[in-house]
Design a protein around this motif. Sequence first.
Motif, PDB file in Angstrom:
ATOM      1  N   ARG A  60       5.225   8.965  -4.268  1.00  0.00           N
ATOM      2  CA  ARG A  60       4.594   9.003  -2.960  1.00  0.00           C
ATOM      3  C   ARG A  60       5.346  10.043  -2.140  1.00  0.00           C
ATOM      4  O   ARG A  60       6.548  10.208  -2.296  1.00  0.00           O
ATOM      5  N   ALA A 109      -0.760   8.644  -6.304  1.00  0.00           N
ATOM      6  CA  ALA A 109      -0.905   7.497  -5.397  1.00  0.00           C
ATOM      7  C   ALA A 109      -1.684   6.362  -6.074  1.00  0.00           C
ATOM      8  O   ALA A 109      -2.262   5.522  -5.396  1.00  0.00           O
ATOM      9  N   ARG A 140       0.829  -1.211   0.000  1.00  0.00           N
ATOM     10  CA  ARG A 140       0.000   0.000   0.000  1.00  0.00           C
ATOM     11  C   ARG A 140       0.862   1.259   0.000  1.00  0.00           C
ATOM     12  O   ARG A 140       0.422   2.326  -0.422  1.00  0.00           O
ATOM     13  N   ILE A 180      -4.275  13.896  -7.104  1.00  0.00           N
ATOM     14  CA  ILE A 180      -4.196  14.199  -5.672  1.00  0.00           C
ATOM     15  C   ILE A 180      -4.555  15.681  -5.437  1.00  0.00           C
ATOM     16  O   ILE A 180      -4.030  16.560  -6.134  1.00  0.00           O
ATOM     17  N   PRO A 181      -5.434  15.997  -4.479  1.00  0.00           N
ATOM     18  CA  PRO A 181      -5.821  17.406  -4.251  1.00  0.00           C
ATOM     19  C   PRO A 181      -4.709  18.293  -3.669  1.00  0.00           C
ATOM     20  O   PRO A 181      -4.654  19.484  -3.974  1.00  0.00           O
ATOM     21  N   THR A 182      -3.848  17.732  -2.809  1.00  0.00           N
ATOM     22  CA  THR A 182      -2.805  18.572  -2.200  1.00  0.00           C
ATOM     23  C   THR A 182      -1.680  18.778  -3.201  1.00  0.00           C
ATOM     24  O   THR A 182      -1.098  17.805  -3.673  1.00  0.00           O
ATOM     25  N   THR A 219      -6.728   4.234   4.885  1.00  0.00           N
ATOM     26  CA  THR A 219      -6.879   3.039   4.054  1.00  0.00           C
ATOM     27  C   THR A 219      -5.936   1.922   4.519  1.00  0.00           C
ATOM     28  O   THR A 219      -6.044   0.799   4.029  1.00  0.00           O
ATOM     29  N   ALA A 276     -11.490  16.969   1.479  1.00  0.00           N
ATOM     30  CA  ALA A 276     -12.677  16.962   2.344  1.00  0.00           C
ATOM     31  C   ALA A 276     -12.742  18.206   3.232  1.00  0.00           C
ATOM     32  O   ALA A 276     -13.740  18.404   3.946  1.00  0.00           O
ATOM     33  N   ALA A 279      -9.920  12.200   7.078  1.00  0.00           N
ATOM     34  CA  ALA A 279     -10.209  12.042   5.645  1.00  0.00           C
ATOM     35  C   ALA A 279      -8.975  11.573   4.885  1.00  0.00           C
ATOM     36  O   ALA A 279      -9.077  11.034   3.787  1.00  0.00           O
ATOM     37  N   MET A 284      -8.941   7.173 -10.783  1.00  0.00           N
ATOM     38  CA  MET A 284      -8.597   8.007  -9.625  1.00  0.00           C
ATOM     39  C   MET A 284      -8.289   9.420 -10.110  1.00  0.00           C
ATOM     40  O   MET A 284      -7.563   9.595 -11.087  1.00  0.00           O
ATOM     41  N   LYS A 304     -13.150   8.144  -8.618  1.00  0.00           N
ATOM     42  CA  LYS A 304     -14.293   8.894  -9.159  1.00  0.00           C
ATOM     43  C   LYS A 304     -15.057   8.139 -10.225  1.00  0.00           C
ATOM     44  O   LYS A 304     -16.108   8.613 -10.682  1.00  0.00           O
ATOM     45  N   ALA A 339      -5.894   9.585   3.375  1.00  0.00           N
ATOM     46  CA  ALA A 339      -5.893   8.191   2.911  1.00  0.00           C
ATOM     47  C   ALA A 339      -5.079   7.273   3.811  1.00  0.00           C
ATOM     48  O   ALA A 339      -5.017   6.074   3.574  1.00  0.00           O
ATOM     49  N   ASP A 396       1.486  13.115  -1.511  1.00  0.00           N
ATOM     50  CA  ASP A 396       1.849  12.375  -2.715  1.00  0.00           C
ATOM     51  C   ASP A 396       1.617  13.224  -3.960  1.00  0.00           C
ATOM     52  O   ASP A 396       0.702  14.038  -4.001  1.00  0.00           O
ATOM     53  N   ILE A 433     -13.037   4.363  -1.849  1.00  0.00           N
ATOM     54  CA  ILE A 433     -11.603   4.675  -1.679  1.00  0.00           C
ATOM     55  C   ILE A 433     -11.400   6.153  -2.013  1.00  0.00           C
ATOM     56  O   ILE A 433     -11.835   6.607  -3.083  1.00  0.00           O
ATOM     57  N   PRO A 434     -10.769   6.913  -1.114  1.00  0.00           N
ATOM     58  CA  PRO A 434     -10.600   8.343  -1.389  1.00  0.00           C
ATOM     59  C   PRO A 434      -9.941   8.585  -2.748  1.00  0.00           C
ATOM     60  O   PRO A 434      -8.942   7.947  -3.066  1.00  0.00           O
ATOM     61  N   ARG A 451      -8.328  22.839   0.972  1.00  0.00           N
ATOM     62  CA  ARG A 451      -7.774  22.451  -0.333  1.00  0.00           C
ATOM     63  C   ARG A 451      -8.904  22.086  -1.285  1.00  0.00           C
ATOM     64  O   ARG A 451      -9.702  21.188  -0.978  1.00  0.00           O
TER      65      ARG A 451
END
Length: 390
Positions: free
Chosen positions: A47, A340, A41, A311-313, A138, A113, A133, A308, A253, A135, A337, A249-250, A109
């Motif tokens: 990452r 991811a 994982r 990544i938002p950040t 996970t 979330a 929120a 997927m 979509k 990941a 990341d 899974i965060p 962000r």
Amino acid sequence: MGLRFLTSGESHGRGLLAVVEGLPAGIPVSREHLERALARRRRGFGRGGRAAVERDELEVWGGLRDGRTTGAPVGISIANAERELWDEAMNPWAVNAEAARLRAVTSPRPGHADLPGGVKFGHLDMRAVLERASARSTAPRTAAGALAALMLEELGISVRGAVESIGGVTARAPECFEDWARASLSPLGVAFAQDEEALRERIARADEEGDSLGGTFVISIAGAPPGIGSFTEWDRRLDGLLGQAILSIPGIKGVEFGAGFAAAGLPGSQVHDPIVVDGGRWTRPTNRAGGLEGGMSNGGEILVRAAMKPIPTMRRGLPSYDVASRSPSEGHAERGDVCAVPSACVVGEAMAAWTMACAVIEQFGGDRMDDLAQRFMLYRRRAEGWNLHA
Ligand SMILES: Cc1cc2nc3c(=O)[nH]c(=O)nc-3n(C[C@H](O)[C@H](O)[C@H](O)COP(=O)(O)O)c2cc1C
């Protein structure tokens, strides 16, 4: 009651917990198997520093004895490696106000979330949202899925995943057992090592640009007999259950089964899989349905594909609004990341294994693994040659 699991824990708290209830007694479980799932994982290129420092120190609190499930709930904790650095800001009883201020997140962000979670629970410091929120949550799910995969293995069902694209750059899809095996060992989750370089380059470019990437992966569930899941009620359909599990899974979509979205543009004659009897068994020469018909497995390989989002950040935060200063700002930048997708694919395998194990337990029940296996094998034998022998 069937199978269920709950998790608790935050990204920078003491650690994470999973309590897995309903596994039959007698499933062989090794520490190495669980640690391998958790290490996979954390895999990938792109990452963040977090994945590198986490070691996922695993501790078992109950439900396992002498390397086998006992039938009691399996409790697993996974300690967070950097917990001492966060003790004051994350203290459950009384946070140190200055430490909390230094770690506060007040610029939500876009894509994460933070804003809806802050509004929902009334947290002006959105760290209270992102800590859960994130990941990181996970990891315990991956442990629960790894236990489920062991139960399925006892029944001859295997769950594998492979990355098919990152940031628009594609990798060849696995076709045979060896391809899936290589994908599970690849740091980028791809079946062919020759495809890794182009993906690495794409991720490195996004990193240089302070940007992030998403991608697609595919999960295979092989070895299920026809008739797992049900058409009889909406919430018993295996495609619906798998879809929910993967979408939970965060960052995921989109989900499709078999030919999926492409089937919408084709005539039925090019989509549906002919039914053939060969060697005294029901078979399907093609598998465009992705192993699912009528909300049930049809005996073919179940193929679930997931998309997927990036990544938002991002180092270069998108326009946001600071809720403390009440002025325009940039979205909070937290170490994270660039991509991811290879990790999300491992979580996808875990969620698919979990969902399949739930459907099997629902259908065949069982306090003991040997009883479950006996019932399952009897059903499998009947299903494969159903109504073909006098
Ligand atoms: C394995 C994995 C790692 C992730 N790492 C990050 C990360 O480092 N930074 C980030 O902002 N989002 C990361 N995400 C995605 C966010 O958790 C996700 O986008 C966010 O929770 C919002 O949920 P949503 O995208 O489903 O709407 C990761 C997701 C997964 C599955």
